[in-house]
Design a protein around this motif. Structure first.
Motif, PDB file in Angstrom:
ATOM      1  N   THR A  60     -10.692  41.553   9.528  1.00 36.55           N
ATOM      2  CA  THR A  60     -11.374  42.365  10.534  1.00 36.55           C
ATOM      3  C   THR A  60     -10.604  43.628  10.889  1.00 36.55           C
ATOM      4  OG1 THR A  60     -10.346  41.025  12.273  1.00 36.55           O
ATOM      5  CG2 THR A  60     -12.547  40.375  11.536  1.00 36.55           C
ATOM      6  N   ALA A  61      -9.327  43.681  10.531  1.00 32.73           N
ATOM      7  CA  ALA A  61      -8.499  44.849  10.835  1.00 32.73           C
ATOM      8  C   ALA A  61      -8.234  45.630   9.554  1.00 32.73           C
ATOM      9  CB  ALA A  61      -7.176  44.414  11.464  1.00 32.73           C
ATOM     10  N   ASP A  62      -7.976  46.911   9.682  1.00 35.35           N
ATOM     11  CA  ASP A  62      -7.581  47.728   8.544  1.00 35.35           C
ATOM     12  C   ASP A  62      -6.128  47.429   8.188  1.00 35.35           C
ATOM     13  OD1 ASP A  62     -10.062  48.987   8.490  1.00 35.35           O
ATOM     14  OD2 ASP A  62      -9.407  50.594   9.836  1.00 35.35           O
ATOM     15  N   ALA A 128      -2.672  43.111   7.862  1.00 33.71           N
ATOM     16  CA  ALA A 128      -3.897  42.958   8.637  1.00 33.71           C
ATOM     17  C   ALA A 128      -4.387  41.524   8.628  1.00 33.71           C
ATOM     18  CB  ALA A 128      -4.978  43.875   8.079  1.00 33.71           C
ATOM     19  N   GLN A 155       0.018  42.456  11.914  1.00 37.18           N
ATOM     20  CA  GLN A 155      -0.269  43.542  12.836  1.00 37.18           C
ATOM     21  C   GLN A 155      -0.757  42.955  14.163  1.00 37.18           C
ATOM     22  OE1 GLN A 155      -2.060  46.298   9.196  1.00 37.18           O
ATOM     23  NE2 GLN A 155      -3.348  45.857  10.959  1.00 37.18           N
ATOM     24  N   ASP A 157      -3.414  43.379  15.662  1.00 35.82           N
ATOM     25  CA  ASP A 157      -4.828  43.012  15.559  1.00 35.82           C
ATOM     26  C   ASP A 157      -5.107  42.137  14.340  1.00 35.82           C
ATOM     27  OD1 ASP A 157      -4.300  44.971  13.696  1.00 35.82           O
ATOM     28  OD2 ASP A 157      -6.048  46.216  14.165  1.00 35.82           O
TER      29      ASP A 157
END
Length: 202
Positions: A60-62, A128, A155, A157
């Motif tokens: 869901t995160a870059d 990520a 990360q 996120d």
């Protein structure tokens, strides 16, 4: 403990080489992977790995992705095929596994995977998402140290997706991770395995 379990988390396995090619059928893709003796699950795609690959969601995160305990590369290669814009790092202590994972990535025409020993991952690398079928049989203390180390590389996120067999302590592991500050929830149950989603410490 079987010979397989004696060797797959050994740095330099001494099992006699016995290469073979596996065809791995997943709902959305097919992989041809060369395996060998002395690595994890050399004769078939491990059932837990299959459960992870069939149930874990997209990141869901870059950012980059990490496969902890990459073996001969089924998770890393699946991630590379599904998310071609991502860079993927596969880590393993088993040098034979790393050689196979590199060769399998090359044979598949994938150039977004880097396969490294744990100490070779740059200290400032952050990810990520982590996707892992962690080596439960290395023992509880070693497993806990391994997971805390790599969860610290997420990360803020990011999310780690872990598959653990129910009868090998998935529920107690989820509780322990939460107690360590890594909020953990079960997101899937399939064929006696749990898929856990674990967050970095706030």
């Amino acid at each position: 403990m079987t010979e397989q379990h004696q060797h797959y988390f050994t740095a330099d396995p001494n099992a006699v080489s016995d290469p073979r090619v596996l065809t791995v059928e997943l709902p959305d893709l097919t992989l041809k992977l060369t395996t060998d003796a002395g690595v994890f699950s050399p004769k078939q795609l491990d059932p837990g790995t299959r459960v992870l690959l069939e149930n874990a969601p997209a990141p869901t995160a870059d950012g980059d992705l990490l496969d902890v305990g990459c073996g001969y590369g089924p998770i890393a290669l699946t991630l590379a095929k599904r998310y071609p814009g991502r860079r993927i790092t596969g880590v393993d202590v088993n040098t034979r596994s790393l050689e196979l994972a590199r060769a399998n990535a090359k044979a598949a025409g994938v150039d977004t995977i880097t396969c490294l020993l744990p100490d070779e991952v740059p200290a400032d690398a952050r990810f990520a998402a982590i996707y892992s079928n962690p080596p439960i049989r290395i023992g509880k203390q070693a497993l806990h140290e391994l997971l805390l180390h790599w969860l610290g590389r997420l990360q803020p996120d990011g999310v780690a997706y872990l598959v653990v067999q129910k009868n090998l302590g998935s529920d107690s592991l989820a509780k322990w991770l939460t107690e360590q500050g890594h909020a953990t929830e079960r997101i899937a149950t399939d064929k006696g395995y749990r898929v856990l989603a674990t967050r970095p410490k706030p």
